[in-house]
Motif scaffolding. Structure first.
Motif, mmCIF file in Angstrom:
data_model
loop_
_atom_site.group_PDB
_atom_site.id
_atom_site.type_symbol
_atom_site.label_atom_id
_atom_site.label_comp_id
_atom_site.label_asym_id
_atom_site.label_seq_id
_atom_site.Cartn_x
_atom_site.Cartn_y
_atom_site.Cartn_z
ATOM 1 N N MET A 311 0.829 -1.206 0.000
ATOM 2 C CA MET A 311 0.000 0.000 0.000
ATOM 3 C C MET A 311 0.867 1.261 0.000
ATOM 4 O O MET A 311 0.597 2.220 -0.740
ATOM 5 N N VAL A 312 1.912 1.264 0.811
ATOM 6 C CA VAL A 312 2.797 2.428 0.848
ATOM 7 C C VAL A 312 3.483 2.625 -0.502
ATOM 8 O O VAL A 312 3.527 3.737 -1.040
ATOM 9 N N MET A 313 3.990 1.545 -1.061
ATOM 10 C CA MET A 313 4.683 1.662 -2.346
ATOM 11 C C MET A 313 3.713 2.011 -3.475
ATOM 12 O O MET A 313 4.047 2.763 -4.382
ATOM 13 N N GLY A 314 2.500 1.476 -3.405
ATOM 14 C CA GLY A 314 1.525 1.729 -4.466
ATOM 15 C C GLY A 314 1.034 3.159 -4.502
ATOM 16 O O GLY A 314 0.657 3.666 -5.564
ATOM 17 N N TYR A 315 1.023 3.815 -3.342
ATOM 18 C CA TYR A 315 0.522 5.197 -3.283
ATOM 19 C C TYR A 315 1.619 6.197 -2.918
ATOM 20 O O TYR A 315 1.348 7.255 -2.373
ATOM 21 N N MET A 316 2.865 5.838 -3.246
ATOM 22 C CA MET A 316 3.996 6.713 -2.937
ATOM 23 C C MET A 316 3.861 8.074 -3.617
ATOM 24 O O MET A 316 4.238 9.109 -3.057
ATOM 25 N N ASP A 317 3.298 8.086 -4.832
ATOM 26 C CA ASP A 317 3.137 9.357 -5.554
ATOM 27 C C ASP A 317 2.260 10.334 -4.768
ATOM 28 O O ASP A 317 2.491 11.546 -4.801
ATOM 29 N N LEU A 451 -1.985 4.738 -10.625
ATOM 30 C CA LEU A 451 -2.644 4.553 -9.330
ATOM 31 C C LEU A 451 -3.764 3.518 -9.427
ATOM 32 O O LEU A 451 -3.967 2.712 -8.507
ATOM 33 N N PHE A 452 -4.484 3.532 -10.546
ATOM 34 C CA PHE A 452 -5.564 2.558 -10.741
ATOM 35 C C PHE A 452 -5.006 1.138 -10.789
ATOM 36 O O PHE A 452 -5.516 0.231 -10.120
ATOM 37 N N LEU A 453 -3.947 0.940 -11.571
ATOM 38 C CA LEU A 453 -3.350 -0.391 -11.685
ATOM 39 C C LEU A 453 -2.721 -0.830 -10.357
ATOM 40 O O LEU A 453 -2.803 -2.002 -9.977
ATOM 41 N N ASN A 454 -2.121 0.114 -9.658
ATOM 42 C CA ASN A 454 -1.532 -0.216 -8.355
ATOM 43 C C ASN A 454 -2.614 -0.658 -7.370
ATOM 44 O O ASN A 454 -2.406 -1.570 -6.564
ATOM 45 N N THR A 455 -3.761 0.004 -7.453
ATOM 46 C CA THR A 455 -4.880 -0.356 -6.584
ATOM 47 C C THR A 455 -5.347 -1.781 -6.865
ATOM 48 O O THR A 455 -5.674 -2.538 -5.937
#
Length: 472
Positions: A311-317, A451-455
């Motif tokens: 979660m942290v890496m996926g929303y780092m931006d 962000l969508f793909l990371n989610t």
């Protein structure tokens, strides 16, 4: 498994307060990095001094939190006497510490490199002494299963801290590190007064002189373990200014300190688990096989921390934009995944530590931690001059990794537990795959699509975790 459900419930309460508290505390990173630009080095001062307070906290509590739970649950012991004995011991040593620091404030602050601002050192000495004493009062709350009050007071501290920091750094024209320390002492003192009832309860018992020697015998290896453990966490920040040869040492340390804050979500999860786990372990259980529950607890802990990592890496931006206002600090974000891995290893090591705590072989904990600490210091001393704070991050991984491996194999010898290694390794591999999908395959895509793909990746991993839990 009623006891395991109780552990989950208490961890959720402690965890909620830690998550909310950590989130609110992140606001301080925003305030500090906005008020103290990267090149000024003031945030490096905050990072450096707080690294010393972490070590001093461990020294001033000298293993008495764990010792408290061990003795208060021993058959034949008077709970009030145990509480008063521990509270008196830690209270007396905390007062002595403050008196000595204030008496020798000038030489101590000069030695630390803060001859021009000794008040920083004096304020933090008073804060850390109160923190050490509060640790026993909070341990008493945990023993009484008053998780809600515990969480409320922790959140109150954070709320007051944020208000004061906003007031100081938004109203005052000059922005220095000193305001952060001033806010801290006000908050800590406030919380000390709110624990008046717990302090009064501690006065009801009898100071048991016969317990002191036994407690210290049990606690000193835990103290050594704690010192080595905190050096694993803080030595890089404590000694960075002495090891790194560049003239921008405070700037580099400030960058590292700011970015590491993002990775500290792992430390928060481990701390929340620890608050619930120690009373759970030392109180024993009525369930048929407590080792099965220890194994289940380890699995759930690892699954949750791996999910948090993604979660942290996926929303780092989003996190970097929200938490760190000065883009000059962003160059250090590459340390975040490395430090998070180190924190996961530290959490696993804590879970594994039950074998020497339950068998009273705490000396092994000290030995393991010292080995890890020596390795970490060696990595820092050898590589920081060339690789700056990146060596700090990798040093933590190597140090904690060695502690984790040693604790596992020694634990299997003295207190064998059938940990679900196949399942754990499977989810580690899934996490690695998810990490590469998030950080490399998506890096050149537009922000919203990324962000969508990371989610989707995070949701898939979370779904897999749910399926694993439901199998039980």
């Amino acid at each position: 498994m009623a006891s395991l459900k109780s552990l989950v419930k208490d961890t959720a309460i402690y965890g909620l307060s830690s998550i909310v508290g950590r989130f609110l505390n992140y606001l301080l990173v925003i305030v500090h990095t906005a008020a103290m630009p990267r090149d000024g080095g003031e945030y490096g001062i905050i990072t450096n001094i707080y690294s010393y307070t972490a070590l001093l906290f461990v020294i001033l509590t000298y293993g008495m939190e764990t010792t408290f739970f061990r003795y208060i649950n021993k058959e034949g012991q008077n709970a009030q006497n145990v509480y008063k004995t521990v509270m008196t011991m830690v209270g007396a040593t905390s007062i002595l510490f403050v008196l000595l620091v204030l008496l020798f404030l000038t030489p101590i602050s000069t030695m630390m490199g803060y001859a021009d601002c000794p008040s920083y050192v004096g304020l933090m000495a008073i804060v850390i002494a109160q923190d050490a004493f509060q640790a026993i009062l909070f341990a008493y709350l945990r023993y009484q299963k008053k998780a809600v009050k515990f969480a409320t007071l922790k959140l109150l501290f954070i709320a007051i801290s944020i208000i004061l920091n906003l007031l100081f750094y938004k109203v005052m024209e000059e922005t220095t590190a000193g305001y952060a320390f001033l806010a801290n002492i006000i908050c800590t003192t406030t919380i000390t007064f709110t624990l008046w009832k717990e302090f009064r309860d501690g006065l009801k018992g009898k100071f048991d002189k016969t317990l002191v020697k036994s407690m210290l015998s049990y606690a000193w290896p835990i103290l050594v373990l704690g010192v080595a453990g905190i050096l694993n966490q803080a030595a890089d920040k404590m000694f960075f200014l002495n090891i790194y040869p560049g003239s921008d040492a405070k700037v580099q340390l400030g960058v590292y300190g700011a970015c590491v804050k993002i990775a500290m979500i792992m430390a928060m999860i481990t701390q929340a688990f620890r608050y619930a786990y120690e009373p759970f372990v030392f109180a024993g259980t009525k369930d048929k096989d407590q080792k099965v529950m220890y194994s289940e607890a380890m699995k759930y802990f690892i699954l949750f921390t791996l999910l948090a990592f993604l979660m942290v890496m996926g929303y780092m931006d989003l996190l970097k934009e929200f938490l760190i206002k000065d883009e000059g600090y962003w160059e250090g974000l590459k340390v975040v995944p490395i430090v998070m891995v180190a924190e996961i290893m530290m959490g696993i090591s804590f879970n594994l530590s039950i074998w020497y705590k339950l068998t009273d072989k705490t000396i092994w904990g000290a030995v393991i931690s010292i080995i890890g600490c020596v390795v970490l210091l060696a990595v820092n001393i050898i590589f920081v001059p060339k690789y700056s704070y990146m060596a700090c991050a990798w040093g933590a991984v190597v140090g904690y990794g060695i502690c984790m491996v040693l604790s596992y194999f020694l634990g299997q010898k003295y207190f064998p537990i059938n940990y679900q290694l196949k399942t754990i390794f499977l989810y580690v591999l899934l996490t690695v795959a998810g990490y590469y999908a998030i950080t490399y395959f998506n890096e050149n895509l537009p922000l919203l699509l990324r962000l969508f793909l990371n989610t989707l990746v995070i949701a898939a991993f979370g779904g897999a975790c749910v399926l694993q839990i439901k199998r039980k």
